[in-house]
Design a protein around this motif. Sequence first.
Motif, PDB file in Angstrom:
ATOM      1  N   MET A  79      45.301  40.471  43.631  1.00  7.24           N
ATOM      2  CA  MET A  79      44.708  39.160  43.393  1.00  7.24           C
ATOM      3  C   MET A  79      45.768  38.071  43.495  1.00  7.24           C
ATOM      4  N   GLY A  80      45.318  36.873  43.781  1.00  4.33           N
ATOM      5  CA  GLY A  80      46.245  35.756  43.848  1.00  4.33           C
ATOM      6  C   GLY A  80      45.625  34.488  43.295  1.00  4.33           C
ATOM      7  N   SER A 127      53.363  44.671  39.957  1.00  6.31           N
ATOM      8  CA  SER A 127      54.182  43.751  40.753  1.00  6.31           C
ATOM      9  C   SER A 127      53.564  42.363  40.714  1.00  6.31           C
ATOM     10  N   THR A 128      54.405  41.370  40.522  1.00  6.86           N
ATOM     11  CA  THR A 128      53.951  39.985  40.510  1.00  6.86           C
ATOM     12  C   THR A 128      54.865  39.135  41.386  1.00  6.86           C
ATOM     13  N   ASN A 159      43.417  44.373  51.012  1.00  7.75           N
ATOM     14  CA  ASN A 159      44.280  45.322  51.707  1.00  7.75           C
ATOM     15  C   ASN A 159      45.730  45.272  51.229  1.00  7.75           C
ATOM     16  N   GLY A 160      46.016  44.449  50.242  1.00  6.30           N
ATOM     17  CA  GLY A 160      47.351  44.421  49.680  1.00  6.30           C
ATOM     18  C   GLY A 160      48.412  43.879  50.602  1.00  6.30           C
ATOM     19  N   VAL A 161      48.029  43.002  51.523  1.00  7.37           N
ATOM     20  CA  VAL A 161      48.997  42.464  52.485  1.00  7.37           C
ATOM     21  C   VAL A 161      49.122  40.957  52.365  1.00  7.37           C
ATOM     22  N   PHE A 176      54.701  29.735  34.757  1.00 10.83           N
ATOM     23  CA  PHE A 176      53.383  30.364  34.902  1.00 10.83           C
ATOM     24  C   PHE A 176      53.540  31.882  34.864  1.00 10.83           C
ATOM     25  N   THR A 177      52.507  32.542  34.339  1.00 10.01           N
ATOM     26  CA  THR A 177      52.476  34.000  34.310  1.00 10.01           C
ATOM     27  C   THR A 177      51.112  34.491  34.763  1.00 10.01           C
ATOM     28  N   ILE A 178      51.113  35.353  35.773  1.00  9.31           N
ATOM     29  CA  ILE A 178      49.877  35.966  36.231  1.00  9.31           C
ATOM     30  C   ILE A 178      49.758  37.347  35.594  1.00  9.31           C
ATOM     31  N   SER A 179      48.543  37.695  35.203  1.00  5.88           N
ATOM     32  CA  SER A 179      48.296  39.008  34.612  1.00  5.88           C
ATOM     33  C   SER A 179      46.872  39.416  34.935  1.00  5.88           C
TER      34      SER A 179
END
Length: 119
Positions: A34-35, A57-58, A101-103, A68-71
């Motif tokens: 996700m982004g 992984s971030t 697709n994780g790219v 900022f922190t993504i979780s």
Amino acid sequence: QVQLVESGGGLVQAGGSLRLSCAASGRTFSSYAMGWFRQAPGKEREFVAAISWSGGSTYYADSVKGRFTISRDNAKNTVYLQMNSLKPEDTAVYYCAADLNGVRAYDYWGQGTQVTVSS
């Protein structure tokens, strides 16, 4: 198909904090990355942060690193963006997106949530 709904935006003073949420439905949430992106008035959309399917992984844009922190919580099908030490230049519409697709190529997008930081 993946449906994404952001929430948590609002008006905050400079130096304050907000936490954005993005609830996902459709495909198994734990199977994709996700982004978060943002778009300020008159500017192009820009990358903010990303997280792998496991959360292990971030990645962050230099402009938000350290603030900022993504979780993610795969049990709740939700990804978060904790935003601290907000600046007026963080004002934008924030979008979450799904990368199947994780790219780092995003296939589905939410409708966006407005974040306004006053000086």
